[in-house]
Design a protein around this motif. Structure first.
Motif, mmCIF file in Angstrom:
data_model
loop_
_atom_site.group_PDB
_atom_site.id
_atom_site.type_symbol
_atom_site.label_atom_id
_atom_site.label_comp_id
_atom_site.label_asym_id
_atom_site.label_seq_id
_atom_site.Cartn_x
_atom_site.Cartn_y
_atom_site.Cartn_z
ATOM 1 N N LYS A 127 7.358 -40.559 122.778
ATOM 2 C CA LYS A 127 6.310 -41.496 123.168
ATOM 3 C C LYS A 127 6.919 -42.870 123.411
ATOM 4 O O LYS A 127 7.258 -43.602 122.483
ATOM 5 N N ARG A 129 6.834 -46.707 125.598
ATOM 6 C CA ARG A 129 5.838 -47.700 126.012
ATOM 7 C C ARG A 129 6.530 -48.803 126.800
ATOM 8 O O ARG A 129 7.732 -49.014 126.692
ATOM 9 N N TRP A 139 10.345 -48.865 125.772
ATOM 10 C CA TRP A 139 10.695 -48.835 124.359
ATOM 11 C C TRP A 139 10.116 -47.608 123.668
ATOM 12 O O TRP A 139 9.057 -47.111 124.049
ATOM 13 N N VAL A 140 10.828 -47.168 122.642
ATOM 14 C CA VAL A 140 10.316 -46.157 121.717
ATOM 15 C C VAL A 140 10.224 -46.863 120.369
ATOM 16 O O VAL A 140 11.246 -47.124 119.727
ATOM 17 N N GLY A 141 9.008 -47.213 119.976
ATOM 18 C CA GLY A 141 8.864 -48.081 118.807
ATOM 19 C C GLY A 141 9.513 -49.425 119.105
ATOM 20 O O GLY A 141 9.187 -50.093 120.085
ATOM 21 N N GLU A 142 10.477 -49.815 118.276
ATOM 22 C CA GLU A 142 11.202 -51.072 118.483
ATOM 23 C C GLU A 142 12.594 -50.833 119.061
ATOM 24 O O GLU A 142 13.458 -51.695 118.980
ATOM 25 N N ARG A 143 12.808 -49.661 119.640
ATOM 26 C CA ARG A 143 14.115 -49.288 120.184
ATOM 27 C C ARG A 143 14.011 -49.124 121.692
ATOM 28 O O ARG A 143 13.127 -48.427 122.182
ATOM 29 N N LYS A 144 14.937 -49.747 122.391
ATOM 30 C CA LYS A 144 14.869 -49.743 123.858
ATOM 31 C C LYS A 144 15.579 -48.515 124.423
ATOM 32 O O LYS A 144 16.742 -48.251 124.118
ATOM 33 N N LYS A 183 16.919 -56.120 118.104
ATOM 34 C CA LYS A 183 16.264 -54.872 118.496
ATOM 35 C C LYS A 183 17.343 -53.847 118.851
ATOM 36 O O LYS A 183 18.362 -54.193 119.440
ATOM 37 N N THR A 186 18.305 -47.229 122.100
ATOM 38 C CA THR A 186 18.290 -45.819 121.756
ATOM 39 C C THR A 186 18.487 -44.968 123.000
ATOM 40 O O THR A 186 18.722 -45.486 124.094
ATOM 41 N N GLU A 191 16.271 -39.555 120.289
ATOM 42 C CA GLU A 191 14.835 -39.599 119.986
ATOM 43 C C GLU A 191 14.151 -38.240 119.995
ATOM 44 O O GLU A 191 12.964 -38.154 119.684
#
Length: 235
Positions: A127, A129, A139-144, A183, A186, A191
């Protein structure tokens, strides 16, 4: 009734960054004069750091002279965005398309590039965003997981997006990626627990997401296309 729109897809493998830059400049010139139709380059680069037109050199955390020892190059560009890294095991798309022909503004164009990478990630249960204020890319959470840097000249796009399939993330430790401190970066490999297909398949899936979101209907695939023929003209 929607008018069919064609897109040439150049599958190019690994290409030196400067060669890709020269090719984009030539194709942009040809697209402006309607010598070519909308085109997207699908490729990877050897390890390369690039800076955008804001020239944020302070976000390179090692002396430029040290880059050769880690097997990387540094190049300055006229795209938007901050410093980023390109390297093996990334899926890179450089669209050379007319925004005027498809009725898109710059913001909507970038949003569709974001959605292209978000859709690709979702195929593997990841997922992703779009970034918030001051957070370019995806980003995935706080990981780019994906970077975006574009240039638009007379309505014609160049540069584009880079999605991390499984690059060596240690290269990102030498920069402040896209100027965003504290940050992580990833990759799709990191992931998901799924067994990934070949990178060629993932590149093609990224192209498919791009084609659907930009509503291209007629695809022309080109492989092993010469970068710059002897006469200096892109074919």
């Amino acid at each position: 009734m929607r008018v069919p729109r064609s897109l040439e897809v150049w599958k190019m493998g690994t290409v030196n960054y400067l060669d890709a830059l020269k090719l984009q400049d030539k194709l942009v010139s040809h697209r402006k004069t309607h010598k070519i139709s909308d085109t997207v380059l699908s490729l990877q680069h050897p390890p390369t750091y690039t800076l955008g037109k804001r020239r944020t050199d302070h976000n390179l955390l090692v002396p430029e002279s040290d880059l050769k020892t880690i097997g990387a190059e540094l190049h300055y560009t006229q795209r938007g965005g901050d410093i980023t890294f390109h390297g093996p095991h990334q899926a890179i798309l450089y669209p050379i398309i007319s925004l005027r022909d498809i009725g898109l503004g710059a913001r909507n164009y970038v949003e569709k590039l974001e959605l292209t990478m978000i859709e690709l990630a979702s195929l593997y249960g990841v997922k992703a965003r779009a970034g918030g204020v001051g957070e370019t890319g995806v980003w995935v959470g706080e990981r780019k997981i994906g970077a975006i840097g574009v240039r638009i000249s007379s309505g014609i796009t160049s540069h584009g997006l880079a999605f991390n399939i499984d690059p060596d993330l240690n290269y990102f430790k030498h920069i402040v990626p896209c100027g965003i401190a504290d940050k992580e970066v990833t990759s799709l490999r990191r992931e998901t627990d799924l067994v990934l297909p070949t990178e060629e398949v993932i590149h093609e899936q990224l192209i498919s997401c791009f084609v659907r979101l930009f509503a291209f209907s007629d695809l022309i695939w080109k492989e092993d296309t010469p970068i710059l023929p002897d006469n200096g003209e892109a074919e």
